[in-house]
Write an enzyme that holds these catalytic residues in place. Structure first.
Site, PDB file in Angstrom:
ATOM      1  N   THR A 144       0.828  -1.209   0.000  1.00  0.00           N
ATOM      2  CA  THR A 144       0.000   0.000   0.000  1.00  0.00           C
ATOM      3  C   THR A 144       0.859   1.254   0.000  1.00  0.00           C
ATOM      4  OG1 THR A 144      -1.450  -1.195   1.506  1.00  0.00           O
ATOM      5  CG2 THR A 144      -1.928   1.124   1.184  1.00  0.00           C
ATOM      6  N   ASP A 328       3.909 -13.081   3.590  1.00  0.00           N
ATOM      7  CA  ASP A 328       3.509 -11.676   3.785  1.00  0.00           C
ATOM      8  C   ASP A 328       4.198 -11.117   5.036  1.00  0.00           C
ATOM      9  OD1 ASP A 328       2.303  -9.380   2.912  1.00  0.00           O
ATOM     10  OD2 ASP A 328       0.246  -9.995   3.324  1.00  0.00           O
TER      11      ASP A 328
END
Ligand code: ZN
Length: 437
Positions: A144, A328
């Site tokens: 992001t 992740d």
């Protein structure tokens, strides 16, 4: 130019001093002992591992392994006679299971997050967080936050991990388009910067994405593909999938309407929604490699854990070589309310990979079947021919499993980084628990 040859000789002598006598002659490695009473063993160039129950990932039975110069130089069932003059470290593994080092194809090595304000930017993930989890190769990326975080910082962090003994790569770009790059283009980054293998994690079907159109996706994927051709690198477009109902529609359109090979598109987080996972299985049948995330799943959530998803994948008899699992690690795992605000969040842990593998073993899956999504499948997609398999000529990246199926000892390119579940090599600014650096 000052000093000429003698100046260079002095410089090298100085470097040799910094490395310490008998160094491996490659990069300086920081070693600290967790306990002064049990010093870290010298970094032997030659090591003989005896009685290893080898899964390459396929089961090879009990083998002896000769490690030389960071590579697996020889493997066989008859213990080799080693000349007395050779300085060889011998370890008897007494029948313990030995697997290739895990490859984590999706980790926020610089730290991710930032979705709930600057105080939620996750710090960089230190070396031993990976190595303790049996990870010997990692691919870093931006998510992001591709504004306060940059490709330059990601490349530097990746190089830092390499200097600390890890095999590390990264992707250029991040969630958004136009992609954040170092040289000004995705193609340029992949062609000019050795550690950059492709582009990602480009977000689709997510409220945090740039809402890319088909043409925009095709252009960035084509750039990655062409750069892959020019360099022999993977050249893939690693796609972050959000919770959006559009799911993998954009990827299906890309396959229908372009000449790009399916392997260029690697969707990740495809186990985050059950229907999305079914869509992903269809894409695997069409030639895409799909990536599962080893994130925690709460009871009643419309998601599969990576181990549940793998079981379903195997049961559906989708192409075995086209599924991978990543951690992740270092990424923020946010939950959003209906207004798109973060309600609560967690942080991805590299150890989740090894935990997922151990759970599969606990459930009775044979190790040889469970390993490829963590090792050889990832290496094949990323075109890392010295990784993901225990075979002669490969890098000596290996994990000795405990009886519980968790990483007990971890070797990276011939150097033990973890012994008895404790790091014996740490990142530059790491401290051992309870001790100052
Ligand atoms: Zn993501």
């Amino acid at each position: 130019m000052q000093g000429g040859a003698s100046g260079l000789a002095r410089l090298f002598a100085g470097l040799a001093f910094l490395r310490g006598a008998g160094g491996r002659g490659t990069v300086p490695r920081r070693r600290k002992a967790p306990d002064p009473a049990s010093p870290v063993p010298a970094p032997y160039l030659l090591q003989l591992l005896l009685n290893a129950d080898v899964f390459a990932p396929e089961p090879l039975g009990v083998q002896h392994l000769l490690i030389a110069g960071g590579r697996l130089a020889w493997m066989g069932t008859v213990r080799p006679e080693v000349p007395k003059e050779w300085d060889v470290a011998i370890h008897d593994l007494k029948g313990a299971r030995v697997i290739p080092g895990l490859i984590d194809g999706h980790a926020h090595v610089t730290g991710g997050g930032g979705e709930a304000g600057p105080q939620t930017r996750v710090p960089a993930v230190p070396l031993s967080r990976f190595t303790r989890g049996g990870i010997t190769t990692v691919v870093g990326l931006l998510g992001t936050d591709d504004v306060t975080r940059s490709t330059a910082d990601l490349v530097a962090t990746t190089r830092g991990l390499v200097a600390e003994g890890m095999t590390a790569f990264c992707y250029t770009g991040g969630y958004h388009l136009p992609a954040t790059t170092l040289t000004g283009s995705v193609r340029g980054d992949i062609v000019h910067i050795d550690c950059i293998l492709g582009v990602g994690e480009l977000a689709i079907s997510d409220h945090r994405s740039s809402q890319p159109t088909l043409d925009e996706l095709l252009r960035v994927a084509a750039d990655a593909h062409v750069a892959g051709l020019m360099t022999g690198k993977a050249g893939i477009c690693h796609l972050h999938l959000g919770d959006g109902a559009r799911g993998l529609d954009l990827v299906r359109q890309a396959l229908d309407q372009s000449e790009l090979p399916a392997r260029v598109f690697q969707p990740t987080h495809v186990n985050r929604r059950k229907a999305l996972f079914e869509e992903a299985g269809e894409l695997a049948l069409r030639g895409c490699h799909i990536d599962l995330t080893a994130f925690p799943v709460e009871p009643g959530e419309d998601a599969y854990t990576a181990e549940d998803a793998l079981e379903r994948y195997w049961a559906a008899e989708w192409p075995q070589a086209r599924v991978t699992v990543s951690s992740d690690g270092g990424g923020c795992l946010p939950h959003f309310d209906g207004d798109g605000r973060v309600s609560h969040m967690g942080v991805g842990q590299p150890a989740a990979l090894a935990q997922c593998l151990a759970t599969l073993l606990e459930r009775g899956h044979p190790l040889g079947q469970a390993l490829p999504p963590f090792t050889s499948n990832v290496a094949d997609l990323l075109r890392l021919d010295k990784k993901g398999r225990l075979r002669v000529g490969a890098d000596a990246d290996l994990v000795v499993l405990s009886d519980q199926g968790l990483p007990e000892d971890v070797m990276l390119q011939g150097v033990w980084h973890v012994r008895e579940q404790q790091p014996v090599v740490c990142g530059t600014f790491e401290t051992f628990e309870g001790r100052q650096a």
